[in-house]
Design an enzyme around this catalytic site. Structure first.
Site, PDB file in Angstrom:
ATOM      1  N   PRO A  49      -8.112   6.861   3.893  1.00 53.85           N
ATOM      2  CA  PRO A  49      -6.941   7.143   2.749  1.00 53.85           C
ATOM      3  C   PRO A  49      -6.169   5.590   3.019  1.00 53.85           C
ATOM      4  O   PRO A  49      -6.083   4.852   3.650  1.00 53.85           O
ATOM      5  CB  PRO A  49      -6.122   8.158   4.193  1.00 53.85           C
ATOM      6  N   GLU A  50      -6.229   5.132   1.753  1.00 55.03           N
ATOM      7  CA  GLU A  50      -5.157   4.347   0.795  1.00 55.03           C
ATOM      8  C   GLU A  50      -4.438   5.137   0.662  1.00 55.03           C
ATOM      9  O   GLU A  50      -4.322   6.313  -0.112  1.00 55.03           O
ATOM     10  CB  GLU A  50      -6.561   3.342   0.812  1.00 55.03           C
TER      11      GLU A  50
END
Length: 263
Positions: free
Chosen positions: A2-3
């Site tokens: 997750p970015e």
DNA sequence: TTGCATGTTCCGGA
DNA sequence: GTCCGGAACATGCA
């Protein structure tokens, strides 16, 4: 995973399946992910409320409701999934928000981050105000100011969520590689051409990644070769990619395209 | 068994 | 005050 692009994807999941819908019940399967609340507190605060249109600041997903706001951070392994009724559970499901025809599940293997509950404006501010300008909202001028005013190494500066919010290790390596800048150059020592390339490539990487809900793995990108670094050929020039620890993070770059000396 | 992993925070030292 | 590196957090995998 997750970015920023991934969290944008989770925001779309919450928007599509949650916005305008009533939370019937909150199931906490592992209270190890609750940061400043309890299973009872979370349930009392959110049961009966309706989700509004969700927001995002950096890597935080903001789950607004008629009442309190639930803030979700996905750490390195988190996800938000829509599961129709009868969907099977998963061992890493930590919290489930039950709606009338299914549930939104926060799933996270490593539990490095988690959920927070903001019952008032001040609590929401406490989280949001720690974040710098969101990468998607950054103007050329914002980045210009950030770079020229900081003597920090680029990799460390861009990783700092209070400086620019949303960029992560993979995105940063990709941007620096495309802009042909050595990751630990000092920000204020970049030339104007390099600053311009950095802005353009940040925009291009995000523009292609956000709709995909992740930084895509393309053969023509650094992402397509980074798993085999060091030694894998640079997709642009064919030189062997290097992998080193820079700014406290594992960093992949091309010694040929991104020379340490100013170029 | 050891090292590493796309995130954040805290701490000591320069 | 600024910046950096290292350790810690929790879990799985090569």
């Amino acid at each position: 995973m997750p970015e920023l692009p991934d969290v944008e994807g989770f925001r779309r999941v919450l928007s599509e399946h949650g916005a305008g819908r009533r939370i019937e019940r909150v199931r906490v399967l592992d209270d190890g992910v609750l940061r400043d609340t309890t299973p009872q507190g979370l349930g009392r605060a959110l049961s009966g409320q309706r989700f509004g249109e969700p927001g995002r600041v950096g890597k935080w997903l903001l789950g607004y409701t008629d009442g309190p706001t639930v803030l979700l951070h996905f750490g390195m392994t988190g996800q938000l999934l829509w599961c129709p009724q009868q969907a099977e559970g998963h061992r890493h499901d930590r919290v489930a928000f039950q709606l009338d025809d299914g549930e939104l599940r926060y799933r996270d293997m490593r539990k490095l981050q988690g959920l927070r509950l903001a019952t008032d404006e001040a609590a929401l501010r406490a989280v949001v105000d720690d974040q710098g300008r969101d990468a998607l909202a950054m103007t050329r001028d914002d980045l210009e100011k950030l770079l020229t005013r900081s003597g920090r190494q680029l990799k460390a500066l861009l990783s700092d969520q209070s400086a620019v919010a949303g960029l992560g290790n993979i995105t940063i390596d990709e941007i620096l590689w495309r802009a042909r800048v050595f990751p630990i150059r000092k920000a204020s020592e970049l030339g104007s051409g390099e600053r311009e390339r950095l802005f353009a490539e940040m925009w291009r990487v995000l523009d292609e990644s956000v709709p995909a809900g992740q930084v895509p793995s393309y053969a023509s990108w650094l992402t397509g070769a980074r798993d085999d670094a060091p030694g894998a050929p640079c997709p642009r020039c064919g030189a062997a990619l290097a992998k080193e620890r820079m700014g406290g993070r594992s960093t992949v770059y091309c010694p040929q395209c991104q020379p340490a000396a100013c170029g």
